[in-house]
Design an enzyme around this catalytic site. Structure first.
Site, PDB file in Angstrom:
ATOM      1  N   GLU A 163       3.770  -4.054   1.945  1.00 47.62           N
ATOM      2  CA  GLU A 163       3.380  -2.762   1.385  1.00 47.62           C
ATOM      3  C   GLU A 163       2.401  -1.973   2.260  1.00 47.62           C
ATOM      4  O   GLU A 163       1.235  -1.780   1.901  1.00 47.62           O
ATOM      5  CB  GLU A 163       2.787  -2.963  -0.017  1.00 47.62           C
ATOM      6  CG  GLU A 163       3.753  -3.607  -0.979  1.00 47.62           C
ATOM      7  CD  GLU A 163       3.263  -3.707  -2.408  1.00 47.62           C
ATOM      8  OE1 GLU A 163       4.062  -4.075  -3.274  1.00 47.62           O
ATOM      9  OE2 GLU A 163       2.067  -3.424  -2.659  1.00 47.62           O
ATOM     10  N   GLU A 351       9.423  -8.449  -4.251  1.00 47.77           N
ATOM     11  CA  GLU A 351       8.540  -8.520  -5.429  1.00 47.77           C
ATOM     12  C   GLU A 351       9.175  -7.730  -6.558  1.00 47.77           C
ATOM     13  O   GLU A 351       9.682  -6.634  -6.347  1.00 47.77           O
ATOM     14  CB  GLU A 351       7.154  -7.919  -5.161  1.00 47.77           C
ATOM     15  CG  GLU A 351       6.243  -8.733  -4.286  1.00 47.77           C
ATOM     16  CD  GLU A 351       4.850  -8.092  -4.139  1.00 47.77           C
ATOM     17  OE1 GLU A 351       4.440  -7.322  -5.037  1.00 47.77           O
ATOM     18  OE2 GLU A 351       4.206  -8.349  -3.113  1.00 47.77           O
TER      19      GLU A 351
END
Length: 446
Positions: A163, A351
């Site tokens: 991220e 995720e």
């Protein structure tokens, strides 16, 4: 019933600072998250990752749980301050922990998937301006090269960064994550340096000719929808998409930053003089797979006097304990868009999961039906994408354990395993037992 391919990779995911603890053991020095969490007002209740889930000492127990659930793969991150506790100084003791962890995983037939950077930048690097300093790219290369050298031959999947949006924009622009700065020029400099370090690490990985191993990146992607079909709301949604998604997807897959966002950002930050001519060709080095972290969608309404010409609007769907709308059909939209606009390389959902207010009932169990429904619906749409020919190869549930949830401290529980943070006792939630059945059958039942 929805069946998954036999080689579909069902896994779970964690990150080092969120679970390991042992903050001062075996030569580890502080990360920027140690500093940030110990700064007044930065985390819920002043919570820190000093102990977290004590995974550093309990990793065998936790791998036993992975084995019991039957996961095929485990995604974890390595703590940079354990490997390089000082600038230029490698710490073999820090590396030894991960070698033992990997050995235990392999012994239990679980594929280790390594994230090189999941936000715990060493504080020594933070003291030298962290990702704002272009030298941080070289420090990251020294660190990642050492990992490839030490364990490259036994790790089949590498993720350069988790991220980058959070590690740059949320951390240097919005200020909710370490180091807690609020400067959008800094945010975009940090984002560029992180992306550049990704591209350079991929090149090093290729040059080292590591056998039977792949490398990619994990991006948090949030589909943006206009609140209405007006031209203004559509523009706001386009900018929201550029801010969260295209700013990272475009350089990686198209070799450029989106022009509309550059023009928009210029009004806020000035010229992009920190980007060199050859940077984009480095960032767009071919990767073997794309990891996507998906939790929710955003709905956007036009608002003139804001950086992105828009503000978020609440959706009508149910919310998780994070206040995020549950929108599994948006995962399908995202996967289809990636397939159409960006890449046909393998995609992994690296995720996906949800926080809910889990409690232990009188029978000593955690009945988290809401989480089961959340996962089931997302897997249903993932399966639909596969059935239509989409190249989705795996799903990593976030998270294995309840853990330190960054600025939210220990107030949010994402795990399929309940952790009593006072005693460190682990309890498999109903979702863990349900997930075990899904993995065993390679299918979901409706």
């Amino acid at each position: 019933m929805a069946n998954f391919p036999k080689d579909f990779l069902f896994g779970t995911a964690t990150s080092s600072y969120q679970i390991e603890g042992a903050a001062n053991e075996d030569g580890r020095t502080p990360s920027i998250w140690d500093t940030f969490s110990k700064t007044s007002g930065m985390t819920y209740n002043g919570d820190t990752g000093d102990i977290a889930c004590d995974h550093y000492h309990r990793y065998k127990e936790d791998i036993g749980i992975l084995k019991e659930i039957g996961v095929k793969a485990y995604r974890f991150s390595i703590a940079w301050p354990r490997i390089f506790p000082e600038k230029g100084r490698f710490n073999p003791k820090g590396m030894d922990f991960y070698k033992k962890l990997i050995e235990e995983l392999l012994k239990n037939d679980i594929i280790p998937v390594v994230t090189i950077y999941h936000w715990d930048l060493p504080q020594w690097a933070g003291d030298m301006d962290g990702w704002l300093n272009s030298e941080c790219i070289n420090w990251y290369l020294e660190y990642s090269s050492k990992l490839f050298e030490e364990i490259g031959d036994i790790i089949p999947m590498w993720i350069t960064h988790n991220e980058p949006w959070c590690a740059s924009i949320l951390s240097y622009g919005i200020g909710e994550h370490a180091p807690g700065h609020k400067d959008y020029r800094e945010a975009l400099i940090a984002a560029h340096h992180i992306l550049l370090s990704h591209g350079k690490a991929v090149k090093v990985f290729r040059d080292m000719n590591i056998k039977n191993s792949q490398i990619g990146i994990a991006l948090n992607l949030t589909p943006a929808y206009p609140a209405t079909e007006t031209k203004e709301d559509n523009l706001a949604a386009k900018y929201a998409d550029g801010f969260t998604n295209r700013w990272f997807l475009d350089p990686i897959f198209k070799g450029n930053y989106p022009v509309d966002m550059i023009e928009l950002f210029k009004k806020e930050i000035g010229e992009f003089d920190f980007i060199n001519e050859k940077d984009l060709s480095i960032i767009s080095q071919p990767i073997d797979f794309l990891g996507i972290n998906f939790y929710s969608r955003s709905i956007v309404k036009y608002k003139e006097d804001t950086l992105l010409k828009g503000i978020g609007v609440e959706g009508t769907g149910k919310k998780t304990d994070m206040g995020w709308e549950i929108s599994p059909e948006s995962l399908y939209d995202l996967l289809k868009r990636l397939d159409k606009e960006y890449t046909r390389i393998p995609i992994y959902i690296t995720e996906n999961g949800a926080a809910f207010k889990d409690i232990i009932t009188e029978d000593g169990k955690v009945h988290d039906q809401e989480r089961i429904e959340y996962i089931k619906e997302h897997l249903k749409y993932a399966n639909k994408f596969i059935k239509e020919g989409g190249n989705l190869k795996g799903y990593f549930l976030w998270s294995l354990l309840d853990n330190f949830e960054w600025a939210y401290g220990y107030s949010k529980r994402f795990g399929i395993v309940y952790v009593d943070f006072e005693t460190q006792k682990r309890i498999l939630k109903d979702s863990a037992i349900w997930y075990k059945e899904v993995i065993n059958r390679a299918s979901i039942v409706f």
